[in-house]
Design a protein around this motif. Structure first.
Motif, mmCIF file in Angstrom:
data_model
loop_
_atom_site.group_PDB
_atom_site.id
_atom_site.type_symbol
_atom_site.label_atom_id
_atom_site.label_comp_id
_atom_site.label_asym_id
_atom_site.label_seq_id
_atom_site.Cartn_x
_atom_site.Cartn_y
_atom_site.Cartn_z
ATOM 1 N N GLU A 13 48.292 -62.727 72.419
ATOM 2 C CA GLU A 13 48.370 -61.166 71.092
ATOM 3 C C GLU A 13 47.317 -61.243 71.240
ATOM 4 N N LEU A 14 46.613 -59.862 71.705
ATOM 5 C CA LEU A 14 45.325 -59.254 71.732
ATOM 6 C C LEU A 14 45.383 -58.578 70.417
ATOM 7 N N THR A 15 43.804 -58.686 69.693
ATOM 8 C CA THR A 15 43.720 -58.238 68.640
ATOM 9 C C THR A 15 42.313 -57.431 68.955
ATOM 10 N N CYS A 17 40.919 -50.215 67.324
ATOM 11 C CA CYS A 17 41.895 -49.593 67.607
ATOM 12 C C CYS A 17 41.001 -47.874 68.781
ATOM 13 N N ALA A 75 43.202 -53.898 64.725
ATOM 14 C CA ALA A 75 44.710 -54.855 64.307
ATOM 15 C C ALA A 75 44.980 -55.305 65.468
ATOM 16 N N LYS A 76 46.302 -55.829 65.966
ATOM 17 C CA LYS A 76 46.961 -56.161 66.780
ATOM 18 C C LYS A 76 47.165 -54.858 68.230
ATOM 19 N N MET A 77 46.667 -55.236 69.238
ATOM 20 C CA MET A 77 45.967 -53.280 69.887
ATOM 21 C C MET A 77 46.974 -53.829 71.005
ATOM 22 N N HIS A 78 47.854 -52.553 71.717
ATOM 23 C CA HIS A 78 48.690 -52.267 72.735
ATOM 24 C C HIS A 78 47.987 -51.698 73.607
ATOM 25 N N TYR A 132 43.342 -48.831 74.580
ATOM 26 C CA TYR A 132 43.840 -50.211 73.580
ATOM 27 C C TYR A 132 43.789 -49.166 72.163
ATOM 28 N N CYS A 137 46.371 -49.423 68.645
ATOM 29 C CA CYS A 137 46.801 -49.985 67.192
ATOM 30 C C CYS A 137 48.010 -49.626 67.401
ATOM 31 N N SER A 138 49.145 -50.147 66.243
ATOM 32 C CA SER A 138 50.692 -49.918 66.080
ATOM 33 C C SER A 138 51.505 -48.465 65.696
#
Length: 51
Positions: free
Chosen positions: A2-4, A7, A14-17, A25, A27-28
């Motif tokens: 998991e990458l944090t 944003c 936050a957790k990145m996508h 990169y 956030c949700s």
């Protein structure tokens, strides 16, 4: 894994996508899971479909 992080659109930690189009990169809240793109690329895709 998991990458944090922070944003690149809203600046929230936050957790990145990763956007599948631009690689940003995000956030949700700034990410659309189904197409796998950020809010900016989603808007660009909608604009292209109108023409």
């Amino acid at each position: 894994m998991e990458l944090t992080g922070i944003c690149n659109i809203c600046g929230k930690a936050a957790k990145m996508h990763t956007c599948s189009i631009c690689g940003t990169y995000v956030c949700s809240q700034c990410y659309y899971l189904d197409p796998g793109v950020c809010v900016i690329c989603k808007k660009r895709l909608k604009l292209k479909k109108k023409f």
